[in-house]
Design a protein around this motif. Structure first.
Motif, mmCIF file in Angstrom:
data_model
loop_
_atom_site.group_PDB
_atom_site.id
_atom_site.type_symbol
_atom_site.label_atom_id
_atom_site.label_comp_id
_atom_site.label_asym_id
_atom_site.label_seq_id
_atom_site.Cartn_x
_atom_site.Cartn_y
_atom_site.Cartn_z
ATOM 1 N N TYR A 1 3.295 -1.404 -5.972
ATOM 2 C CA TYR A 1 2.588 -0.618 -4.956
ATOM 3 C C TYR A 1 1.260 -0.206 -5.572
ATOM 4 O O TYR A 1 1.170 -0.009 -6.785
ATOM 5 C CB TYR A 1 3.379 0.634 -4.571
ATOM 6 C CG TYR A 1 4.753 0.326 -4.046
ATOM 7 C CD1 TYR A 1 4.979 0.206 -2.681
ATOM 8 C CD2 TYR A 1 5.824 0.143 -4.907
ATOM 9 C CE1 TYR A 1 6.246 -0.086 -2.192
ATOM 10 C CE2 TYR A 1 7.086 -0.159 -4.425
ATOM 11 C CZ TYR A 1 7.296 -0.280 -3.074
ATOM 12 O OH TYR A 1 8.537 -0.578 -2.593
ATOM 13 N N THR B 1 -7.934 3.703 -8.647
ATOM 14 C CA THR B 1 -6.799 2.964 -8.092
ATOM 15 C C THR B 1 -5.717 2.842 -9.157
ATOM 16 O O THR B 1 -6.002 2.502 -10.306
ATOM 17 C CB THR B 1 -7.240 1.574 -7.603
ATOM 18 O OG1 THR B 1 -8.223 1.759 -6.571
ATOM 19 C CG2 THR B 1 -6.069 0.782 -7.058
ATOM 20 N N HIS C 1 0.839 -1.201 0.000
ATOM 21 C CA HIS C 1 0.000 0.000 0.000
ATOM 22 C C HIS C 1 0.873 1.249 0.000
ATOM 23 O O HIS C 1 1.926 1.282 0.620
ATOM 24 C CB HIS C 1 -0.916 0.018 1.221
ATOM 25 C CG HIS C 1 -1.656 1.310 1.366
ATOM 26 N ND1 HIS C 1 -2.693 1.650 0.546
ATOM 27 C CD2 HIS C 1 -1.470 2.354 2.201
ATOM 28 C CE1 HIS C 1 -3.135 2.860 0.880
ATOM 29 N NE2 HIS C 1 -2.405 3.304 1.885
ATOM 30 N N PHE D 1 -2.287 2.452 -4.948
ATOM 31 C CA PHE D 1 -2.894 3.545 -4.193
ATOM 32 C C PHE D 1 -4.164 3.978 -4.891
ATOM 33 O O PHE D 1 -4.319 3.790 -6.099
ATOM 34 C CB PHE D 1 -1.929 4.733 -4.036
ATOM 35 C CG PHE D 1 -1.617 5.456 -5.323
ATOM 36 C CD1 PHE D 1 -2.360 6.557 -5.719
ATOM 37 C CD2 PHE D 1 -0.573 5.034 -6.129
ATOM 38 C CE1 PHE D 1 -2.083 7.234 -6.907
ATOM 39 C CE2 PHE D 1 -0.279 5.709 -7.315
ATOM 40 C CZ PHE D 1 -1.031 6.802 -7.696
#
Length: 139
Positions: free
Chosen positions: A63, A112, A41, A65
């Motif tokens: 990653y 996202t 995250h 987000f």
């Protein structure tokens, strides 16, 4: 009493006027994060950063987000190019090159995104530590 109140108000104003980058966070590479399904995250915000490492058994890092607001952000990767090593940073569909170490991305609130760091060329004897820095840009 008036002097104390005026001083208190000034101090509170200065405190609240501090930019959000003063509260920046560093996100460390947490393994396993070698696939989208195991991605670490990250919170993309002005001044936040990722710090990580790649090696022979860790060929890429992911990653994810979710954008908190619609804004333009710069993602910049920093690493040692000793020994001819070059890392690639991909955010969404934007990708760095061997000569450009950042991408500017127009984030959309609620969307996202995936970040991927992997090698163009890796010299595992040198090591592959990296940092990714984020900056909010004005249009």
């Amino acid at each position: 009493m008036k002097k104390f109140t005026a001083t208190s108000i000034l101090a509170l104003t200065l405190l609240l006027g501090v930019s959000s980058s003063a509260f920046a966070a560093t996100y460390s590479d947490v393994e396993p994060n070698n696939t989208v399904a195991t991605a670490s995250h990250f919170a993309a915000a002005d001044g936040n950063q990722i710090t990580g490492d790649l090696n022979g058994s860790d060929p890429q890092d992911y990653y994810t987000f979710t954008a908190q607001k619609t804004q333009k952000m710069r993602f910049q990767i920093s690493y040692s190019k000793a020994g001819g090593q070059f890392l690639r940073l991909k955010v969404g569909t934007s990708v760095t090159s061997e000569t450009i170490d950042y991408v500017d991305v127009n984030l959309v609130a609620g969307t996202t995104y995936t970040i991927r760091i992997d090698p163009f060329v890796t010299n595992t004897s040198v090591g592959s530590s990296y940092n990714v820095y984020t900056y909010a840009l004005t249009n």
